[in-house]
Design a protein around this motif. Structure first.
Motif, short mmCIF file in Angstrom:
data_model
loop_
_atom_site.label_atom_id
_atom_site.label_comp_id
_atom_site.label_asym_id
_atom_site.label_seq_id
_atom_site.Cartn_x
_atom_site.Cartn_y
_atom_site.Cartn_z
N LEU A 166 74.04 79.03 75.59
CA LEU A 166 74.74 77.87 75.01
C LEU A 166 73.85 76.65 74.85
O LEU A 166 73.78 76.08 73.76
N VAL A 167 73.16 76.20 75.89
CA VAL A 167 72.40 74.94 75.81
C VAL A 167 70.89 75.17 75.75
O VAL A 167 70.13 74.20 75.67
N ALA A 213 86.66 71.91 69.20
CA ALA A 213 85.51 72.81 69.29
C ALA A 213 85.50 73.88 68.21
O ALA A 213 84.51 74.60 68.06
N ILE A 235 82.58 74.89 65.85
CA ILE A 235 81.46 75.63 66.43
C ILE A 235 81.48 77.07 65.93
O ILE A 235 80.41 77.66 65.67
N HIS A 282 78.27 81.19 71.92
CA HIS A 282 79.20 80.17 71.44
C HIS A 282 80.51 80.80 70.95
O HIS A 282 81.60 80.30 71.23
N THR A 314 82.54 82.17 73.96
CA THR A 314 83.04 81.05 74.76
C THR A 314 84.23 80.39 74.08
O THR A 314 85.25 80.06 74.71
N LEU A 339 79.83 71.37 74.05
CA LEU A 339 79.49 72.40 73.08
C LEU A 339 79.50 71.85 71.65
O LEU A 339 78.66 72.23 70.83
N THR A 363 76.24 69.88 71.32
CA THR A 363 75.08 70.74 71.17
C THR A 363 75.05 71.40 69.80
O THR A 363 73.99 71.59 69.21
N THR A 364 76.22 71.75 69.29
CA THR A 364 76.30 72.34 67.95
C THR A 364 75.78 71.36 66.90
O THR A 364 75.04 71.74 65.99
#
Length: 213
Positions: free
Chosen positions: A30-31, A99, A102, A122, A125, A172, A175-176
């Motif tokens: 994810l990160v 979210a 994403i 992603h 999740t 998230l 980060t996206t």
């Protein structure tokens, strides 16, 4: 002990430690892609994230403003009004909807270009978020609409869960946005690098031809 040599070696040591920490970050799902994002990517993403967050939460903060001017809420703090606005599962639904872009970003066909970092993580999740939020929200509505059904839901635990999901959704989504900025920059620099290489190769070939005459 050679103090000047020790001081001169500090930047190199810090660089090695920084590289080690970035390598650790890269392996995280994810990160991990954040290790390859620049400050420029983050700066652009912060601006987009702030605007998106403000408009997405407009329903909540306008509700709080309206409730704050009612005389019966004169002794209630703004934080309590916010908590009361999102304490019945609304935050779960908001988190999933916030979210959801994403999913589209991770599923996008990059056409052979650099893939979206951690796309599979992603997607799974987000699916987990959606299923969990829908299940809890459904139970809340069943208990509210059918009073004779006593599910005995722990509202404190549900609120805490919604806060964690909300925080994860914010992270998230941010980060996206950073990943999208990074990929856009990479896509834009690719043709430029190809052109620069072609220009240098043409200049080299022309110089070689001139020397051969």
């Amino acid at each position: 002990m050679n103090l000047p040599r020790v001081l001169a070696s500090i930047p190199h040591c810090l660089q090695k430690v920084g590289g080690f920490l970035l390598d650790l970050l890269r392996v995280l799902p994810l990160v991990g892609g954040l290790a390859d994002c620049s400050r420029k990517d983050h700066k652009a993403a912060v601006k987009d994230f702030f605007i998106t967050f403000v408009f997405s939460t407009m329903t909540f903060w306008i509700t709080v403003i309206i409730m704050s001017v009612l005389s019966r809420n004169s002794a209630t703090s703004a934080m309590d009004l916010v908590i009361g606005t999102v304490s019945n599962g609304e935050l779960l639904i908001f988190s999933v909807s916030f979210a959801s872009p994403i999913f589209l970003a991770a599923m996008q066909d990059r056409g052979g270009k650099s893939p979206f970092p951690g796309a599979i993580w992603h997607i799974f999740t987000l699916i987990g978020f959606a299923i969990g939020a829908a299940a809890v929200f459904g139970l809340l509505k069943i208990e509210a609409l059918v009073p004779e059904i006593k599910l005995g839901l722990n509202m404190d635990a549900i609120r805490t869960l919604s806060y964690y999901i909300f925080a994860a959704a914010l992270l998230l989504r941010y980060t996206t946005m950073v990943y999208q900025k990074m990929l856009s920059a990479a896509d834009a620099s690719g043709p430029k690098q190809d052109k620069d290489f072609a220009d240098r190769w043409a200049a080299h070939a022309e110089d070689k031809e001139n020397k051969g005459r």
